[in-house]
Design an enzyme around this catalytic site. Structure first.
Site, PDB file in Angstrom:
ATOM      1  N   ASN A  69      51.299  13.769 140.484  1.00  0.00           N
ATOM      2  CA  ASN A  69      51.236  12.488 140.694  1.00  0.00           C
ATOM      3  C   ASN A  69      51.523  12.064 142.069  1.00  0.00           C
ATOM      4  OD1 ASN A  69      50.782   9.860 140.446  1.00  0.00           O
ATOM      5  ND2 ASN A  69      52.396   9.467 138.811  1.00  0.00           N
ATOM      6  N   TRP A  70      50.553  11.994 142.779  1.00  0.00           N
ATOM      7  CA  TRP A  70      50.948  11.437 144.382  1.00  0.00           C
ATOM      8  C   TRP A  70      51.223  10.152 144.327  1.00  0.00           C
ATOM      9  CZ3 TRP A  70      46.357  13.897 147.480  1.00  0.00           C
ATOM     10  CH2 TRP A  70      46.408  15.341 147.549  1.00  0.00           C
ATOM     11  N   LYS A  71      50.985   9.243 143.450  1.00  0.00           N
ATOM     12  CA  LYS A  71      51.073   7.853 143.377  1.00  0.00           C
ATOM     13  C   LYS A  71      50.206   6.996 144.579  1.00  0.00           C
ATOM     14  CE  LYS A  71      55.261   8.489 140.737  1.00  0.00           C
ATOM     15  NZ  LYS A  71      56.617   8.017 140.388  1.00  0.00           N
TER      16      LYS A  71
ATOM     17  N   HIS B  75      50.873   5.189 132.757  1.00  0.00           N
ATOM     18  CA  HIS B  75      51.979   5.608 133.441  1.00  0.00           C
ATOM     19  C   HIS B  75      53.006   4.399 133.297  1.00  0.00           C
ATOM     20  CE1 HIS B  75      54.603   6.354 136.652  1.00  0.00           C
ATOM     21  NE2 HIS B  75      54.316   7.665 136.617  1.00  0.00           N
TER      22      HIS B  75
ATOM     23  N   GLU C 220      54.455   3.025 135.653  1.00  0.00           N
ATOM     24  CA  GLU C 220      54.423   1.929 136.970  1.00  0.00           C
ATOM     25  C   GLU C 220      53.192   1.208 136.590  1.00  0.00           C
ATOM     26  OE1 GLU C 220      54.570   4.742 139.983  1.00  0.00           O
ATOM     27  OE2 GLU C 220      56.759   5.287 139.396  1.00  0.00           O
TER      28      GLU C 220
ATOM     29  N   SER D 245      61.825  12.924 137.805  1.00  0.00           N
ATOM     30  CA  SER D 245      62.539  13.607 138.882  1.00  0.00           C
ATOM     31  C   SER D 245      62.887  15.131 138.395  1.00  0.00           C
ATOM     32  CB  SER D 245      64.145  12.948 138.847  1.00  0.00           C
ATOM     33  OG  SER D 245      64.207  11.632 139.209  1.00  0.00           O
TER      34      SER D 245
ATOM     35  N   GLY E 154      55.871  13.601 140.168  1.00  0.00           N
ATOM     36  CA  GLY E 154      55.767  12.652 141.611  1.00  0.00           C
ATOM     37  C   GLY E 154      56.222  13.027 142.751  1.00  0.00           C
ATOM     38  N   GLY E 155      57.374  12.630 143.122  1.00  0.00           N
ATOM     39  CA  GLY E 155      57.942  12.837 144.290  1.00  0.00           C
ATOM     40  C   GLY E 155      57.881  14.333 144.974  1.00  0.00           C
TER      41      GLY E 155
HETATM   42  P1  PGA Z   1      59.144  11.545 140.045  1.00  0.00           P
HETATM   43  O1  PGA Z   1      57.860  10.681 139.125  1.00  0.00           O
HETATM   44  O2  PGA Z   1      59.004  12.877 139.478  1.00  0.00           O
HETATM   45  O3  PGA Z   1      58.930  11.062 141.340  1.00  0.00           O
HETATM   46  O4  PGA Z   1      60.236  11.032 139.164  1.00  0.00           O
HETATM   47  C1  PGA Z   1      57.455  11.312 137.854  1.00  0.00           C
HETATM   48  C2  PGA Z   1      56.050  10.508 137.721  1.00  0.00           C
HETATM   49  O5  PGA Z   1      56.206   9.260 137.755  1.00  0.00           O
HETATM   50  O6  PGA Z   1      55.025  10.772 136.923  1.00  0.00           O
END
Ligand code: PGA
Length: 252
Positions: A13-15, A98, A100, A215, A236-237
Site C-alpha cells: 500500500n503505497w499510500k 483502510h 486512514e 508496521s 505500507g512503509g
Molecule cells: P505500515 O502501513 O506498514 O506503514 O504500518 C500498513 C497499512 O497502513 O496498510
C-alpha cells in the site's frame, strides 16, 4: 492443516507516496525480484499511477490494486473513482475501509460496506481493512469493534460475497508507528475473524485470506506469517522500496 489450502498474499500500500519515475522503478524492481516464489503479490498504487502501472505489470505475476473505490456505481460524485473504471485498467484488488480513510476522510462502516459491494459487482477483490484503535484495545473492545466492522459488510452483501474477498487485520495503533502487534496478538484476532466467518460459512472461512498489516517489516514478517491464521501482509512503509518489500514477500 487448513492453512495449506490457502495461497499466501502480500499487498503493498503505497499510500500518497512516490512520483511517476519512482513508481516505475519500484514496479520494475519488484518484478525483477519475484523469483520462483508462487505466493500472490500486489501493489495498491495512487489512482493516477494505475494506468501506467497496469502496462508495466502485464505478463508478470505482480497484480495491481487501488487504495480505495467509490461507494456508488457512477454519476455526479466529483472526485470519485468507480469500480468499473478500475476494472478497465485490470485492477485485481481495491483496499476498502483502510483506517486512514476511516479516520481522515469519514469512511463509515456503512460506506465501507457499499465500497465492498461495488468492488464485488465489478469482479474486483476487495481487501476489507478492519482493526481497533489503541484506546479500544485498552478497553477490551478489539473483538467487538472488528465484529461490527465485519457485520456492516456481511449485512449488506451476505457472507457469500466473501468468497471473492480478502480481509486485512490492521490494528490502528500499529500502522506507521513502528509498533507491530506481536505474533500472538495478531494470531488471536485473525483466528477470531476466521471463526466469526465460519459461523456463517465454514467453507469460505477456511478459504479466505486474512492479511496482517501494521508496521510489518523484513525483520518481523517471518514470525507473523508463520502463524496459522495469518496468510500474508498488507505492507505500507516497507513496500516503498523493492528490496524491503521483496524481503517481506519472500518471507511468506
Ligand atoms: P505500515 O502501513 O506498514 O506503514 O504500518 C500498513 C497499512 O497502513 O496498510
Amino acid at each position: 492443516m487448513g492453512e495449506m489450502m490457502r495461497q499466501s498474499l502480500v499487498v503493498g500500500n503505497w499510500k500518497m507516496n512516490g512520483t511517476l519515475a519512482s513508481a516505475e522503478s519500484l514496479v520494475k524492481g519488484i518484478i525483477a525480484g519475484l523469483g520462483s516464489n508462487t505466493a500472490e503479490i500486489a501493489v495498491c498504487v495512487p489512482y493516477v499511477y494505475i494506468s501506467g502501472v497496469s502496462e508495466l505489470v502485464k505478463g508478470s505475476r505482480l497484480a495491481l490494486g487501488a487504495q480505495n473505490i467509490a461507494d456508488k456505481a457512477s454519476g455526479a460524485y466529483t472526485g470519485e473513482i468507480s469500480a468499473a473504471m478500475l476494472s478497465e485498467f485490470g485492477c485485481k484488488y481495491a483496499l476498502v475501509g483502510h483506517s486512514e480513510r476511516r479516520t481522515y476522510y469519514g469512511d463509515t462502516n456503512e460506506s465501507v460496506a457499499a465500497r465492498f459491494a461495488q468492488a464485488i459487482a465489478q469482479g474486483i477483490i476487495p481487501v476489507l481493512c478492519v482493526g481497533e484503535t489503541l484506546e479500544q484495545r485498552e478497553q477490551d473492545q478489539t473483538i467487538a469493534v472488528v465484529n461490527e466492522q465485519l457485520d456492516a459488510v456481511i449485512n449488506l452483501t451476505g457472507i457469500a460475497a466473501f468468497d471473492k474477498a480478502v480481509i486485512a487485520y490492521e490494528p490502528v495503533w500499529a500502522i506507521g508507528t513502528g509498533r507491530t502487534a506481536s505474533d500472538e496478538q495478531a494470531q488471536e484476532v485473525h483466528q477470531h475473524i476466521r471463526q466469526y466467518i465460519a459461523v456463517k460459512d465454514a467453507v469460505i472461512a477456511e478459504k479466505i485470506q486474512i492479511l496482517y498489516g501494521g508496521s510489518a517489516k523484513p525483520d518481523n514478517a517471518k514470525g507473523l506469517f508463520a502463524m496459522p491464521d495469518i496468510d500474508g501482509g498488507l505492507i505500507g512503509g516497507a513496500s516503498l522500496e523493492a528490496e524491503s518489500f521483496l524481503k517481506i514477500y519472500h518471507s511468506v
